[in-house]
Design a protein around this motif. Structure first.
Motif, mmCIF file in Angstrom:
data_model
loop_
_atom_site.group_PDB
_atom_site.id
_atom_site.type_symbol
_atom_site.label_atom_id
_atom_site.label_comp_id
_atom_site.label_asym_id
_atom_site.label_seq_id
_atom_site.Cartn_x
_atom_site.Cartn_y
_atom_site.Cartn_z
ATOM 1 N N GLY A 12 -3.033 3.461 12.083
ATOM 2 C CA GLY A 12 -1.866 4.291 11.796
ATOM 3 C C GLY A 12 -2.244 5.685 11.347
ATOM 4 O O GLY A 12 -3.400 6.021 11.147
ATOM 5 N N LYS A 13 -1.222 6.495 11.176
ATOM 6 C CA LYS A 13 -1.386 7.859 10.680
ATOM 7 C C LYS A 13 -1.009 7.869 9.203
ATOM 8 O O LYS A 13 0.061 7.403 8.832
ATOM 9 N N GLU A 14 -1.875 8.398 8.381
ATOM 10 C CA GLU A 14 -1.596 8.483 6.946
ATOM 11 C C GLU A 14 -0.961 9.828 6.630
ATOM 12 O O GLU A 14 -1.369 10.850 7.164
ATOM 13 N N GLU A 15 0.038 9.802 5.760
ATOM 14 C CA GLU A 15 0.671 11.019 5.273
ATOM 15 C C GLU A 15 0.582 11.014 3.755
ATOM 16 O O GLU A 15 0.708 9.956 3.129
ATOM 17 N N TYR A 16 0.383 12.188 3.172
ATOM 18 C CA TYR A 16 0.247 12.323 1.727
ATOM 19 C C TYR A 16 1.199 13.383 1.216
ATOM 20 O O TYR A 16 1.428 14.396 1.871
ATOM 21 N N VAL A 17 1.728 13.143 0.029
ATOM 22 C CA VAL A 17 2.537 14.125 -0.695
ATOM 23 C C VAL A 17 2.001 14.159 -2.125
ATOM 24 O O VAL A 17 1.890 13.112 -2.765
ATOM 25 N N ARG A 34 13.476 12.994 -3.916
ATOM 26 C CA ARG A 34 13.085 13.187 -2.519
ATOM 27 C C ARG A 34 13.154 11.899 -1.703
ATOM 28 O O ARG A 34 12.917 11.917 -0.501
ATOM 29 N N GLY A 35 13.454 10.785 -2.359
ATOM 30 C CA GLY A 35 13.571 9.511 -1.660
ATOM 31 C C GLY A 35 12.264 9.015 -1.073
ATOM 32 O O GLY A 35 12.250 8.338 -0.050
ATOM 33 N N LEU A 36 11.146 9.352 -1.735
ATOM 34 C CA LEU A 36 9.840 8.989 -1.178
ATOM 35 C C LEU A 36 9.609 7.482 -1.159
ATOM 36 O O LEU A 36 8.970 6.968 -0.236
ATOM 37 N N GLY A 37 10.121 6.756 -2.140
ATOM 38 C CA GLY A 37 9.977 5.302 -2.149
ATOM 39 C C GLY A 37 10.656 4.676 -0.938
ATOM 40 O O GLY A 37 10.083 3.817 -0.256
ATOM 41 N N ALA A 38 11.859 5.130 -0.634
ATOM 42 C CA ALA A 38 12.602 4.618 0.524
ATOM 43 C C ALA A 38 11.916 4.977 1.840
ATOM 44 O O ALA A 38 12.088 4.292 2.838
ATOM 45 N N GLN A 39 11.109 6.040 1.812
ATOM 46 C CA GLN A 39 10.377 6.458 3.009
ATOM 47 C C GLN A 39 9.034 5.737 3.142
ATOM 48 O O GLN A 39 8.285 5.989 4.074
ATOM 49 N N GLY A 40 8.719 4.869 2.179
ATOM 50 C CA GLY A 40 7.501 4.073 2.273
ATOM 51 C C GLY A 40 6.294 4.637 1.550
ATOM 52 O O GLY A 40 5.182 4.144 1.720
ATOM 53 N N PHE A 41 6.484 5.666 0.731
ATOM 54 C CA PHE A 41 5.363 6.244 -0.011
ATOM 55 C C PHE A 41 5.068 5.417 -1.260
ATOM 56 O O PHE A 41 5.986 4.944 -1.930
ATOM 57 N N THR A 42 3.796 5.244 -1.562
ATOM 58 C CA THR A 42 3.353 4.597 -2.795
ATOM 59 C C THR A 42 2.291 5.477 -3.443
ATOM 60 O O THR A 42 1.601 6.245 -2.767
ATOM 61 N N ILE A 43 2.152 5.353 -4.747
ATOM 62 C CA ILE A 43 1.196 6.187 -5.476
ATOM 63 C C ILE A 43 -0.231 5.741 -5.132
ATOM 64 O O ILE A 43 -0.496 4.553 -4.958
ATOM 65 N N THR A 44 -1.137 6.704 -5.011
ATOM 66 C CA THR A 44 -2.511 6.392 -4.600
ATOM 67 C C THR A 44 -3.441 6.111 -5.773
ATOM 68 O O THR A 44 -4.506 5.557 -5.592
ATOM 69 N N GLY A 45 -3.081 6.530 -6.945
ATOM 70 C CA GLY A 45 -3.946 6.362 -8.110
ATOM 71 C C GLY A 45 -3.218 6.835 -9.343
ATOM 72 O O GLY A 45 -2.010 7.057 -9.309
ATOM 73 N N PRO A 46 -3.940 7.007 -10.434
ATOM 74 C CA PRO A 46 -3.270 7.411 -11.669
ATOM 75 C C PRO A 46 -2.721 8.847 -11.575
ATOM 76 O O PRO A 46 -3.326 9.705 -10.952
ATOM 77 N N ALA A 47 -1.574 9.047 -12.199
ATOM 78 C CA ALA A 47 -1.042 10.396 -12.366
ATOM 79 C C ALA A 47 -1.688 10.938 -13.635
ATOM 80 O O ALA A 47 -1.676 10.276 -14.668
ATOM 81 N N ALA A 48 -2.272 12.113 -13.549
ATOM 82 C CA ALA A 48 -3.023 12.638 -14.686
ATOM 83 C C ALA A 48 -2.886 14.145 -14.770
ATOM 84 O O ALA A 48 -2.521 14.810 -13.806
ATOM 85 N N ARG A 49 -3.204 14.677 -15.941
ATOM 86 C CA ARG A 49 -3.196 16.136 -16.144
ATOM 87 C C ARG A 49 -4.400 16.745 -15.437
ATOM 88 O O ARG A 49 -5.497 16.225 -15.501
ATOM 89 N N ARG A 80 1.166 8.176 -0.825
ATOM 90 C CA ARG A 80 0.688 7.974 0.531
ATOM 91 C C ARG A 80 1.573 6.971 1.256
ATOM 92 O O ARG A 80 2.095 6.053 0.667
ATOM 93 N N ARG A 81 1.695 7.191 2.575
ATOM 94 C CA ARG A 81 2.312 6.178 3.425
ATOM 95 C C ARG A 81 1.555 6.150 4.745
ATOM 96 O O ARG A 81 0.940 7.130 5.157
ATOM 97 N N VAL A 82 1.600 4.999 5.378
ATOM 98 C CA VAL A 82 0.981 4.840 6.693
ATOM 99 C C VAL A 82 2.093 4.695 7.708
ATOM 100 O O VAL A 82 2.994 3.870 7.542
ATOM 101 N N VAL A 83 2.043 5.528 8.731
ATOM 102 C CA VAL A 83 3.034 5.504 9.786
ATOM 103 C C VAL A 83 2.355 4.944 11.037
ATOM 104 O O VAL A 83 1.307 5.453 11.451
ATOM 105 N N SER A 84 2.905 3.905 11.590
ATOM 106 C CA SER A 84 2.322 3.304 12.797
ATOM 107 C C SER A 84 2.357 4.297 13.940
ATOM 108 O O SER A 84 3.320 5.036 14.106
ATOM 109 N N SER A 85 1.286 4.305 14.734
ATOM 110 C CA SER A 85 1.216 5.229 15.876
ATOM 111 C C SER A 85 2.029 4.723 17.030
ATOM 112 O O SER A 85 2.242 3.609 17.239
#
Length: 85
Positions: A12-17, A34-49, A80-85
Motif C-alpha cells: 500500500g501507499k503510506e500517508e502521514y500527517v 480534521r476527521g483523521l480517525g474516520a479517515q483511517g489515521f492512527t498515531i505513529t508514536g508518542p506525542a512529545a515536545r 499514519r494511514r495505509v491506502v491500498s494501491s
C-alpha cells in the motif's frame, strides 16, 4: 505488527500527517476536527515536545527571522494511514 499489517505496508501507499500545536489537547483537537480517525489515521508514536529548526539553505533565512515558533517547544504528533494501491 501482524502479518496482514506488514503485507499491507509493503503493497500500500503510506500517508502521514504531523500536527504541531502548543499542547497535546490542541493536537488531538485538530485530529478530531480534521476527521483523521474516520479517515483511517492512527498515531505513529508518542506525542512529545519538540524544538523545530530549518535545515540546509533555510538556515540563513532562519537566522534572519529567528527560530521557528520563536524557539518555543511545541507538541508534535505524527499520524499514519495505509491506502491500498
Amino acid at each position: 505488527m501482524t502479518q496482514d499489517n506488514h503485507r499491507q505496508t509493503q503493497t500500500g501507499k503510506e500517508e502521514y500527517v504531523t500536527i504541531i500545536a502548543p499542547s497535546l489537547s490542541a493536537v488531538m483537537g485538530q485530529f478530531r476536527a480534521r476527521g483523521l480517525g474516520a479517515q483511517g489515521f492512527t498515531i505513529t508514536g508518542p506525542a512529545a515536545r519538540h524544538k523545530f529548526a530549518f535545515a540546509g539553505d533555510h538556515m540563513a533565512r532562519e537566522a534572519k527571522r529567528g527560530p521557528m515558533f520563536d524557539g518555543v517547544a511545541m507538541v508534535a504528533a505524527t499520524f499514519r494511514r495505509v491506502v491500498s494501491s
